[in-house]
Design an enzyme around this catalytic site. Structure first.
Site, PDB file in Angstrom:
ATOM      1  N   TYR A 135      -0.221  41.831  20.668  1.00  0.00           N
ATOM      2  CA  TYR A 135      -1.087  42.744  19.916  1.00  0.00           C
ATOM      3  C   TYR A 135      -0.484  44.132  20.076  1.00  0.00           C
ATOM      4  O   TYR A 135      -1.003  44.974  20.807  1.00  0.00           O
ATOM      5  CB  TYR A 135      -2.525  42.705  20.439  1.00  0.00           C
ATOM      6  CG  TYR A 135      -3.218  41.386  20.194  1.00  0.00           C
ATOM      7  CD1 TYR A 135      -3.584  41.021  18.899  1.00  0.00           C
ATOM      8  CD2 TYR A 135      -3.508  40.523  21.241  1.00  0.00           C
ATOM      9  CE1 TYR A 135      -4.219  39.804  18.660  1.00  0.00           C
ATOM     10  CE2 TYR A 135      -4.144  39.310  21.004  1.00  0.00           C
ATOM     11  CZ  TYR A 135      -4.495  38.964  19.717  1.00  0.00           C
ATOM     12  OH  TYR A 135      -5.116  37.770  19.476  1.00  0.00           O
TER      13      TYR A 135
HETATM   14  P1  FDA Z   1       5.332  38.748  12.241  1.00  0.00           P
HETATM   15  O1  FDA Z   1       6.088  37.960  11.258  1.00  0.00           O
HETATM   16  O2  FDA Z   1       4.635  39.966  11.752  1.00  0.00           O
HETATM   17  O3  FDA Z   1       6.276  39.084  13.467  1.00  0.00           O
HETATM   18  C1  FDA Z   1       5.834  39.744  14.629  1.00  0.00           C
HETATM   19  C2  FDA Z   1       7.033  40.327  15.374  1.00  0.00           C
HETATM   20  O4  FDA Z   1       7.970  39.300  15.704  1.00  0.00           O
HETATM   21  C3  FDA Z   1       7.832  41.333  14.554  1.00  0.00           C
HETATM   22  O5  FDA Z   1       8.428  42.265  15.411  1.00  0.00           O
HETATM   23  C4  FDA Z   1       8.900  40.483  13.915  1.00  0.00           C
HETATM   24  O6  FDA Z   1      10.031  41.212  13.491  1.00  0.00           O
HETATM   25  C5  FDA Z   1       9.225  39.504  15.025  1.00  0.00           C
HETATM   26  N1  FDA Z   1       9.663  38.214  14.528  1.00  0.00           N
HETATM   27  C6  FDA Z   1       8.984  37.420  13.663  1.00  0.00           C
HETATM   28  N2  FDA Z   1       9.666  36.295  13.455  1.00  0.00           N
HETATM   29  C7  FDA Z   1      10.774  36.351  14.211  1.00  0.00           C
HETATM   30  C8  FDA Z   1      11.861  35.471  14.405  1.00  0.00           C
HETATM   31  N3  FDA Z   1      11.907  34.307  13.783  1.00  0.00           N
HETATM   32  N4  FDA Z   1      12.865  35.838  15.228  1.00  0.00           N
HETATM   33  C9  FDA Z   1      12.815  37.034  15.863  1.00  0.00           C
HETATM   34  N5  FDA Z   1      11.806  37.911  15.715  1.00  0.00           N
HETATM   35  C10 FDA Z   1      10.789  37.576  14.895  1.00  0.00           C
HETATM   36  N6  FDA Z   1      -1.949  36.034  19.644  1.00  0.00           N
HETATM   37  C11 FDA Z   1      -2.278  35.135  20.616  1.00  0.00           C
HETATM   38  O7  FDA Z   1      -1.552  35.011  21.604  1.00  0.00           O
HETATM   39  N7  FDA Z   1      -3.375  34.357  20.484  1.00  0.00           N
HETATM   40  C12 FDA Z   1      -4.195  34.424  19.408  1.00  0.00           C
HETATM   41  O8  FDA Z   1      -5.180  33.697  19.336  1.00  0.00           O
HETATM   42  C13 FDA Z   1      -3.876  35.356  18.380  1.00  0.00           C
HETATM   43  N8  FDA Z   1      -4.667  35.497  17.277  1.00  0.00           N
HETATM   44  C14 FDA Z   1      -4.370  36.446  16.328  1.00  0.00           C
HETATM   45  C15 FDA Z   1      -5.206  36.607  15.217  1.00  0.00           C
HETATM   46  C16 FDA Z   1      -4.920  37.581  14.269  1.00  0.00           C
HETATM   47  C17 FDA Z   1      -5.830  37.719  13.078  1.00  0.00           C
HETATM   48  C18 FDA Z   1      -3.794  38.424  14.434  1.00  0.00           C
HETATM   49  C19 FDA Z   1      -3.492  39.500  13.423  1.00  0.00           C
HETATM   50  C20 FDA Z   1      -2.965  38.256  15.520  1.00  0.00           C
HETATM   51  C21 FDA Z   1      -3.234  37.269  16.472  1.00  0.00           C
HETATM   52  N9  FDA Z   1      -2.414  37.088  17.582  1.00  0.00           N
HETATM   53  C22 FDA Z   1      -2.739  36.163  18.542  1.00  0.00           C
HETATM   54  C23 FDA Z   1      -1.217  37.914  17.745  1.00  0.00           C
HETATM   55  C24 FDA Z   1       0.011  37.181  17.197  1.00  0.00           C
HETATM   56  O9  FDA Z   1       0.439  36.237  18.147  1.00  0.00           O
HETATM   57  C25 FDA Z   1       1.133  38.185  16.933  1.00  0.00           C
HETATM   58  O10 FDA Z   1       0.713  39.147  15.994  1.00  0.00           O
HETATM   59  C26 FDA Z   1       2.409  37.514  16.464  1.00  0.00           C
HETATM   60  O11 FDA Z   1       3.486  38.399  16.624  1.00  0.00           O
HETATM   61  C27 FDA Z   1       2.308  37.077  15.022  1.00  0.00           C
HETATM   62  O12 FDA Z   1       3.438  36.366  14.650  1.00  0.00           O
HETATM   63  P2  FDA Z   1       3.886  36.378  13.118  1.00  0.00           P
HETATM   64  O13 FDA Z   1       5.089  35.565  12.991  1.00  0.00           O
HETATM   65  O14 FDA Z   1       2.705  36.048  12.270  1.00  0.00           O
HETATM   66  O15 FDA Z   1       4.171  37.929  12.912  1.00  0.00           O
END
Ligand code: FDA
Length: 527
Positions: free
Chosen positions: A471
């Protein structure tokens, strides 16, 4: 045809205005480089979305989960690259590095500070939306999951093959595997099994030199770092091999709501002493928010006590009645279901429609700001009262704090086992969120959550005040987005997220990406 159009693009010099300075930017060179390397015209049209492409906005917005970073003034990427093959990822790294674009990697797009799709300097997005494969091997109790898949797609993939295996990751089913595993991953199975990253046994990564590495070839240092040391720092993780965990065919979930007039403060106070000591099979969480009071026109604050037990209701009831009688849990508060249905239950979705797990857009998108704390000492009753009362303020109409009990398996894992250090001795993690729908309210709402965070300072962990990387909170401090960031500057936020593991992360970064190609506001800087 498309290839020709792109490859004969003039070497456009895009004049960019940045912080008052004017930079010349070779945008055309980047496109030329990428289209030459991808070379197949029909593939190019499915992989490169420039701002002139009619699908650009829909591709950009498809994975924006924080409307705060989707306004007319939000900086936009010069192009969005949606690779279909590993070689497309390698080419994107090569061309953006050679032509001066920063790369933002996006998997699920849930980054709460929008850093996977926003940057203040010229940038392109590498969007892994086509890397979504989930391969479950029930015999060996493992799965390979690509980064662009959501947790929901992984959960669905497991549950469609077996009812007795699961995976301990986050509650929300639309978060991307790529970002989630890059920062830890805590959910309702956390007390029983620890974090998602505690169960990663291999990975496929493309590094800053375009090399494709697996666990063996990347070495144990880098493999340690990518399991929680932050996204967009060490490379692009394309896929993860995870060990699945046993779950019983029937679990029991429950909710007991108490508001201020129903002793919510006292019960929450008591919960702090009990929740982290309960058997590992029982996870509990408290969701605090403003609700309508029974008195017409009045508001109150509700503490919703929710839980999941890895077993049947007949075992759960006597356990809670013995350990936590103050909660007043009754059979009618409980529902038995499968583990995968419990994901929907916690997400507030109908449990009959497991297919929703495949819908990446099932949840509404609003503007939000988040902060986190880890609490090691129980709060006083007056402390809790003050915290709850802050939710009565006008700016907190759409605010929620999710307070998750730790203990259990989290207490057994050493702080330096993986980059995520918040383990033994944590009573609970608090994730504070405030949301708004009208842009004009942004300032007031963000101010409110900052005040809430200041209020919690005396109750939260200290030296450092620990925070959860997943977060992201840019209020904690940021890197210089251009140029050098010193160890001291990055330590301000880095020690909060990683404690003593921060130093090792910096050393690994220095070795694997000394030129700091993979960077963002809170990526690990090299020395
Ligand atoms: P996104 O694609 O936005 O990436 C997040 C970060 O990781 C960025 O810096 C990105 O550049 C990098 N990144 C993404 N993919 C990558 C890859 N393949 N290789 C290298 N870097 C990469 N957490 C938790 O532990 N338990 C929970 O229950 C929840 N619930 C939750 C609900 C809601 C509504 C939100 C908005 C967030 C959560 N989270 C959470 C937090 C969540 O784990 C965190 O936001 C993650 O980074 C989301 O991953 P995404 O791939 O969706 O994000």
């Amino acid at each position: 045809m498309k290839f020709l159009q792109l490859s004969v693009l003039p070497l456009l010099i895009v004049i960019l205005s940045l912080n008052g300075a004017t930079l010349a930017h070779p945008y055309g060179d980047f496109l030329h480089c990428l289209s030459l390397r991808i070379s197949n015209s029909s593939t190019i049209s499915k992989v490169i979305y420039t701002q002139n492409n009619p699908s650009y906005s829909s591709v950009l917005n498809a994975s924006i989960h924080n409307a705060r970073f989707s306004t007319a003034t939000t900086p936009k990427p010069y192009a969005i690259i949606t690779p279909r093959k590993t070689s497309h990822v390698q080419s994107t790294i090569y061309c953006s590095d050679n032509h001066g674009f920063q790369l933002r990697i996006r998997s699920g797009g849930h980054d709460v500070e929008g850093v996977s799709y926003v940057s203040q300097v010229p940038f392109v997005i590498l969007d892994l939306v086509n890397f979504r494969e989930v391969k479950v091997d029930t015999e060996n109790e493992v799965a390979w999951v690509q980064s662009g898949a959501t947790t929901g797609e992984l959960y669905y993939g497991i549950a469609s093959k077996t009812q007795t295996l699961g995976f301990p990751a986050g509650i929300c089913h639309t978060i991307g595997i790529g970002g989630h595993l890059s920062g830890g991953g805590f959910g309702v199975l956390g007390r029983k099994y620890g974090l998602a990253v505690d169960h990663v046994i291999d990975a496929k990564l493309v590094d800053a030199n375009g090399r494709v590495l697996r666990r063996k070839s990347m070495g144990e240092d880098l493999f340690w770092a990518i399991r929680g040391g932050g996204g967009n720092t060490f490379g692009v993780v394309l896929a993860w091999k995870v060990k699945l965990v046993p779950v019983p065919p029937v679990v029991t979930v429950f909710t007991v709501n108490k508001n201020l007039e129903q002793n919510a403060t006292k019960i929450f106070h008591r919960w702090q002493y009990i929740a982290h000591k309960l058997p590992k099979d029982l996870f509990t969480t408290v969701w605090v928010m403003k609700v309508n009071s029974s008195q017409v026109g009045k508001k109150t604050v509700q503490a919703g006590f929710r839980g999941m037990f890895l077993g049947g209701v007949d075992e759960l009831l006597p356990l809670i009645q013995h350990e936590f009688p103050e909660l007043g849990l009754a059979k009618e508060n409980c529902t038995q279901m499968s583990w995968v249905q419990s994901i929907l239950y916690f997400g507030g979705l109908p449990i009959q429609t497991v297919d929703i797990l495949l819908n990446r857009h099932a949840l509404p998108v609003s503007s939000l700001k988040a902060k986190t704390d880890f609490v090691r000492e129980p709060m006083s009753e007056t402390g809790i009262e003050g915290f709850m009362n802050m939710f009565l303020e006008e700016e907190a109409d759409f605010a929620i704090t999710m307070i998750e009990a730790f203990g259990g398996r989290m207490d057994e894992i050493r702080e330096n086992e993986l980059p995520y250090p918040h383990r033994a001795g944590i009573l609970f993690e608090s994730s504070y969120f405030v949301q708004w729908t009208n842009e004009a309210d942004a300032g007031l709402c963000i101010n409110w959550i900052r005040r809430l965070y200041s209020y919690m300072a005396s109750y939260a962990s200290k030296s450092p005040r620990e925070a959860y990387y997943n977060y992201k909170d840019l209020d904690l401090g940021t890197n210089n987005i251009i140029g050098y960031t010193s160890y001291e500057q990055a330590s301000v936020w880095g020690l909060k997220y990683f404690k003593n593991n921060f130093k090792r992360l910096v050393q690994i970064k220095t070795k694997v990406d000394p030129m700091n190609f993979f960077r963002n506001e809170q990526s690990i800087p090299p020395l």
